[in-house]
Design a protein around this motif. Structure first.
Motif, PDB file in Angstrom:
ATOM      1  N   ARG A  26       0.861  -1.187   0.000  1.00  0.00           N
ATOM      2  CA  ARG A  26       0.000   0.000   0.000  1.00  0.00           C
ATOM      3  C   ARG A  26       0.894   1.233   0.000  1.00  0.00           C
ATOM      4  NH1 ARG A  26      -3.675   2.432   4.297  1.00  0.00           N
ATOM      5  NH2 ARG A  26      -2.352   1.314   5.760  1.00  0.00           N
ATOM      6  N   ILE A  27       0.647   2.142  -0.917  1.00  0.00           N
ATOM      7  CA  ILE A  27       1.456   3.362  -0.978  1.00  0.00           C
ATOM      8  C   ILE A  27       0.541   4.551  -1.265  1.00  0.00           C
ATOM      9  CG2 ILE A  27       3.712   2.419  -1.632  1.00  0.00           C
ATOM     10  CD1 ILE A  27       2.932   2.857  -4.542  1.00  0.00           C
ATOM     11  N   GLN A  28       1.037   5.729  -0.947  1.00  0.00           N
ATOM     12  CA  GLN A  28       0.238   6.932  -1.202  1.00  0.00           C
ATOM     13  C   GLN A  28       1.049   7.912  -2.045  1.00  0.00           C
ATOM     14  OE1 GLN A  28      -1.408   8.365   2.518  1.00  0.00           O
ATOM     15  NE2 GLN A  28      -2.992   6.805   2.428  1.00  0.00           N
ATOM     16  N   PRO A  29       1.147   7.646  -3.360  1.00  0.00           N
ATOM     17  CA  PRO A  29       1.888   8.568  -4.226  1.00  0.00           C
ATOM     18  C   PRO A  29       1.096   9.851  -4.486  1.00  0.00           C
ATOM     19  CG  PRO A  29       1.209   6.609  -5.447  1.00  0.00           C
ATOM     20  CD  PRO A  29       0.571   6.533  -4.104  1.00  0.00           C
ATOM     21  N   LYS A  30       1.728  10.778  -5.179  1.00  0.00           N
ATOM     22  CA  LYS A  30       1.102  12.062  -5.483  1.00  0.00           C
ATOM     23  C   LYS A  30       1.174  12.261  -7.001  1.00  0.00           C
ATOM     24  CE  LYS A  30       1.479  12.637  -0.959  1.00  0.00           C
ATOM     25  NZ  LYS A  30       1.797  11.288  -0.613  1.00  0.00           N
ATOM     26  N   TYR A  31       0.265  13.125  -7.502  1.00  0.00           N
ATOM     27  CA  TYR A  31       0.278  13.432  -8.937  1.00  0.00           C
ATOM     28  C   TYR A  31       0.172  14.935  -9.094  1.00  0.00           C
ATOM     29  CZ  TYR A  31      -1.327  13.952 -13.722  1.00  0.00           C
ATOM     30  OH  TYR A  31      -1.446  14.337 -15.032  1.00  0.00           O
ATOM     31  N   HIS A  32       1.028  15.486  -9.946  1.00  0.00           N
ATOM     32  CA  HIS A  32       0.932  16.922 -10.218  1.00  0.00           C
ATOM     33  C   HIS A  32       1.343  17.176 -11.661  1.00  0.00           C
ATOM     34  CE1 HIS A  32       0.763  21.179  -9.135  1.00  0.00           C
ATOM     35  NE2 HIS A  32       1.830  21.344  -9.886  1.00  0.00           N
ATOM     36  N   GLN A  33       0.410  17.654 -12.467  1.00  0.00           N
ATOM     37  CA  GLN A  33       0.658  18.065 -13.850  1.00  0.00           C
ATOM     38  C   GLN A  33       1.571  17.106 -14.623  1.00  0.00           C
ATOM     39  OE1 GLN A  33       1.791  22.212 -13.373  1.00  0.00           O
ATOM     40  NE2 GLN A  33      -0.357  22.807 -13.519  1.00  0.00           N
ATOM     41  N   GLY A  34       1.122  15.870 -14.713  1.00  0.00           N
ATOM     42  CA  GLY A  34       1.846  14.886 -15.524  1.00  0.00           C
ATOM     43  C   GLY A  34       2.950  14.143 -14.776  1.00  0.00           C
ATOM     44  N   GLN A  35       3.171  14.486 -13.522  1.00  0.00           N
ATOM     45  CA  GLN A  35       4.211  13.803 -12.734  1.00  0.00           C
ATOM     46  C   GLN A  35       3.530  12.921 -11.686  1.00  0.00           C
ATOM     47  OE1 GLN A  35       7.655  14.779 -13.252  1.00  0.00           O
ATOM     48  NE2 GLN A  35       6.730  15.886 -14.942  1.00  0.00           N
ATOM     49  N   LEU A  36       3.779  11.613 -11.753  1.00  0.00           N
ATOM     50  CA  LEU A  36       3.289  10.703 -10.709  1.00  0.00           C
ATOM     51  C   LEU A  36       4.507  10.235  -9.918  1.00  0.00           C
ATOM     52  CD1 LEU A  36       1.009   8.964  -9.429  1.00  0.00           C
ATOM     53  CD2 LEU A  36       1.523   7.226 -11.132  1.00  0.00           C
ATOM     54  N   GLY A  37       4.463  10.375  -8.620  1.00  0.00           N
ATOM     55  CA  GLY A  37       5.623   9.971  -7.818  1.00  0.00           C
ATOM     56  C   GLY A  37       5.384  10.258  -6.357  1.00  0.00           C
ATOM     57  N   PHE A  38       6.436  10.705  -5.675  1.00  0.00           N
ATOM     58  CA  PHE A  38       6.343  10.944  -4.238  1.00  0.00           C
ATOM     59  C   PHE A  38       6.852  12.345  -3.925  1.00  0.00           C
ATOM     60  CE2 PHE A  38       6.815   6.457  -5.013  1.00  0.00           C
ATOM     61  CZ  PHE A  38       5.761   5.941  -4.272  1.00  0.00           C
ATOM     62  N   PHE A  39       6.382  12.914  -2.808  1.00  0.00           N
ATOM     63  CA  PHE A  39       6.899  14.213  -2.393  1.00  0.00           C
ATOM     64  C   PHE A  39       8.403  14.104  -2.157  1.00  0.00           C
ATOM     65  CE2 PHE A  39       2.662  15.828  -0.471  1.00  0.00           C
ATOM     66  CZ  PHE A  39       2.359  16.470  -1.655  1.00  0.00           C
ATOM     67  N   SER A  40       9.109  15.164  -2.513  1.00  0.00           N
ATOM     68  CA  SER A  40      10.548  15.153  -2.275  1.00  0.00           C
ATOM     69  C   SER A  40      10.800  15.397  -0.786  1.00  0.00           C
ATOM     70  CB  SER A  40      11.224  16.235  -3.107  1.00  0.00           C
ATOM     71  OG  SER A  40      11.131  17.465  -2.445  1.00  0.00           O
ATOM     72  N   ARG A  41      12.043  15.217  -0.368  1.00  0.00           N
ATOM     73  CA  ARG A  41      12.401  15.507   1.020  1.00  0.00           C
ATOM     74  C   ARG A  41      12.111  16.971   1.335  1.00  0.00           C
ATOM     75  NH1 ARG A  41      17.435  12.231   2.069  1.00  0.00           N
ATOM     76  NH2 ARG A  41      16.667  10.206   1.398  1.00  0.00           N
ATOM     77  N   ARG A  42      11.468  17.230   2.421  1.00  0.00           N
ATOM     78  CA  ARG A  42      11.253  18.592   2.933  1.00  0.00           C
ATOM     79  C   ARG A  42      10.538  19.538   1.964  1.00  0.00           C
ATOM     80  NH1 ARG A  42      15.992  16.687   5.146  1.00  0.00           N
ATOM     81  NH2 ARG A  42      17.191  17.091   3.273  1.00  0.00           N
ATOM     82  N   SER A  43       9.809  19.007   0.958  1.00  0.00           N
ATOM     83  CA  SER A  43       9.011  19.919   0.139  1.00  0.00           C
ATOM     84  C   SER A  43       7.850  19.144  -0.482  1.00  0.00           C
ATOM     85  CB  SER A  43       9.858  20.550  -0.970  1.00  0.00           C
ATOM     86  OG  SER A  43       9.729  19.812  -2.165  1.00  0.00           O
ATOM     87  N   HIS A  44       6.941  19.873  -1.101  1.00  0.00           N
ATOM     88  CA  HIS A  44       5.805  19.223  -1.733  1.00  0.00           C
ATOM     89  C   HIS A  44       5.963  19.140  -3.250  1.00  0.00           C
ATOM     90  CE1 HIS A  44       2.713  19.386   1.761  1.00  0.00           C
ATOM     91  NE2 HIS A  44       3.756  18.635   2.008  1.00  0.00           N
ATOM     92  N   GLU A  45       7.222  19.170  -3.687  1.00  0.00           N
ATOM     93  CA  GLU A  45       7.486  18.955  -5.112  1.00  0.00           C
ATOM     94  C   GLU A  45       7.354  17.448  -5.379  1.00  0.00           C
ATOM     95  OE1 GLU A  45      11.255  18.841  -8.135  1.00  0.00           O
ATOM     96  OE2 GLU A  45      11.544  19.567  -6.093  1.00  0.00           O
ATOM     97  N   VAL A  46       6.679  17.109  -6.490  1.00  0.00           N
ATOM     98  CA  VAL A  46       6.508  15.684  -6.782  1.00  0.00           C
ATOM     99  C   VAL A  46       7.716  15.176  -7.580  1.00  0.00           C
ATOM    100  CG1 VAL A  46       5.076  13.953  -7.947  1.00  0.00           C
ATOM    101  CG2 VAL A  46       3.992  15.848  -6.729  1.00  0.00           C
ATOM    102  N   ILE A  47       8.397  14.166  -7.039  1.00  0.00           N
ATOM    103  CA  ILE A  47       9.516  13.528  -7.741  1.00  0.00           C
ATOM    104  C   ILE A  47       8.920  12.390  -8.566  1.00  0.00           C
ATOM    105  CG2 ILE A  47      11.691  12.248  -7.439  1.00  0.00           C
ATOM    106  CD1 ILE A  47      12.001  14.986  -6.277  1.00  0.00           C
ATOM    107  N   ALA A  48       8.941  12.537  -9.873  1.00  0.00           N
ATOM    108  CA  ALA A  48       8.285  11.539 -10.731  1.00  0.00           C
ATOM    109  C   ALA A  48       9.082  10.237 -10.761  1.00  0.00           C
ATOM    110  CB  ALA A  48       8.158  12.096 -12.146  1.00  0.00           C
ATOM    111  N   THR A  49       8.358   9.126 -10.753  1.00  0.00           N
ATOM    112  CA  THR A  49       9.020   7.829 -10.869  1.00  0.00           C
ATOM    113  C   THR A  49       8.032   6.816 -11.456  1.00  0.00           C
ATOM    114  OG1 THR A  49      10.192   6.086  -9.690  1.00  0.00           O
ATOM    115  CG2 THR A  49       8.447   7.183  -8.457  1.00  0.00           C
TER     116      THR A  49
END
Ligand SMILES: C[S@@+](CC[C@H](N)C(=O)[O-])C[C@H]1O[C@@H](n2cnc3c(N)ncnc32)[C@H](O)[C@@H]1O
Length: 355
Positions: free
Chosen positions: A130-153
């Motif tokens: 079970r995981i809780q990834p994030k999606y933002h404008q074409g990027q699916l991934g996880f929040f980066s360390r210490r920010s809410h930027e989505v690291i796509a993977t």
């Protein structure tokens, strides 16, 4: 010695802290250093300064500690998901064990406690269901360390492949709906009981599927341990408190076939799941009772007896003080407490030594 932001210090990491950073000392100052490893000799720069501690970032690794390794995941240095991948598995286990021992010693000074060897997860990677990834404008991934930027993977090494294989199709669906929207979508992807990937957007009305153990391989060991540790007594009744969807309730019911088992859980979705299972199995209908209840309220209405078994598995915040006091003052002889966090465990255990 006084310290200020941007001061540069040479430090040696003593051990890891539960938040993920390494801990060093400089003069009287405790310094927390993210991405460090025990034994690392580091040049660091202070980024945050509080009264009794500072946080610092690594400028240079002067000498690597013996357990530092190249993280197996290619995005481990940016992704906010894992912060110990640069430590060998053995070191991760040592540090967790040390944390449990030190926390219990601090909260229960002078008590002699017996510690069994750590039982690691059968899998170090590909274990999460079970995981809780994030999606933002074409990027699916996880929040980066210490920010809410989505690291796509398109992969996550700690997640079961059956789940990560679904990333591509989920992303296509999200692109169609949210590609040009500015809000970040939170989602939950999980394997259902048939090991089929399912997913849903999380929002104000929908907060996921409720609690489920995320590592089914380790969970099998956990259930076996609960059954083994319960084995040496004959019980009148069995109680499973903070029961979730019956992770321990049903194995206990199958193992102790002569006893009634009573479970209490606050989340109605999980209770509903458990009720469906009870209704579909004749042998469980007479012996298993599952209540939607706060455990404290449940215990106010229940008189525990010496020959009852109590299993409790509270959330990370631990059990309610009333629950712990009631258990500590009850005649129950066997209590199995499964903990998600050593600090709340240590705090809760104190009630037993005060009783
Ligand atoms: C760590 S989970 C354990 C669930 C289950 N034992 C398992 O292994 O899947 C803790 C559970 O306690 C429930 N919970 C939290 N606070 C509660 C409360 N005050 N009374 C009853 N249940 C509660 C949560 O909904 C969650 O299902």
């Amino acid at each position: 010695m006084s310290y200020n932001i941007d001061d540069v210090l040479d430090v040696t990491i003593e051990k890891m802290a539960i938040g993920g950073s390494g801990i060093a000392r400089h003069g009287g100052l405790v310094v927390f250093v993210p991405d460090s490893a025990p034994g690392d000799k580091l040049r660091v720069k202070i980024t945050t300064k509080k009264k009794s501690f500072a946080e610092a970032q690594i400028l240079e690794i002067l000498n690597s500690g013996p357990s530092r390794r190249q993280p197996p995941c290619p995005i481990a240095d940016r992704c906010g998901g894992c912060n110990w991948q640069h430590l060998t598995e053995t070191e991760q286990q040592n540090q967790k064990q040390l944390f449990v021992k030190e926390t219990l010693a601090k909260f229960l000074p002078g008590r002699t406690l017996q510690f069994l060897p750590i039982k690691p997860s059968p899998l170090s990677f590909r274990y999460r269901n079970r995981i809780q990834p994030k999606y933002h404008q074409g990027q699916l991934g996880f929040f980066s360390r210490r920010s809410h930027e989505v690291i796509a993977t398109n992969d996550c090494l700690i997640t079961e492949e059956k789940l990560t294989a679904s990333f591509e199709t989920i992303k296509e669906t999200l692109d169609q709906k949210f590609l040009h929207k500015n809000e970040t979508q939170r989602l939950e992807i999980y394997l259902d009981q048939n090991e089929t990937p399912q997913w849903a957007l999380l929002g104000e009305e929908r907060e996921g599927i409720g609690f489920a153990q995320v590592n089914r391989f380790q969970n099998e060991d956990l259930i076996k341990t609960v059954l083994n540790w319960a084995e040496d007594m004959t019980y009148e009744r069995l109680f499973d408190l903070y029961a979730g969807g019956g992770n321990f309730t049903f194995p206990l019911a199958n193992h102790f076939k002569a006893q009634n088992i009573i479970a209490a859980e606050l989340d109605p979705r999980l209770v509903q799941k458990a009720q469906e299972k009870i209704q579909s199995t004749n042998s469980l209908q007479k012996r298993v009772r599952f209540y939607t209840s706060d455990v404290a309220l449940f215990l106010k209405r229940t008189e525990l007896k010496a020959k009852d078994l109590v299993v409790l598995d509270p959330p990370r915040s631990g059990a309610d003080a009333f629950v712990m006091k009631t258990l500590a003052h009850s005649p129950v002889q066997k209590i199995l407490y499964i903990s998600c966090h050593p600090v709340s465990l240590a705090r809760d255990l104190k009630y037993f030594f005060e009783a």
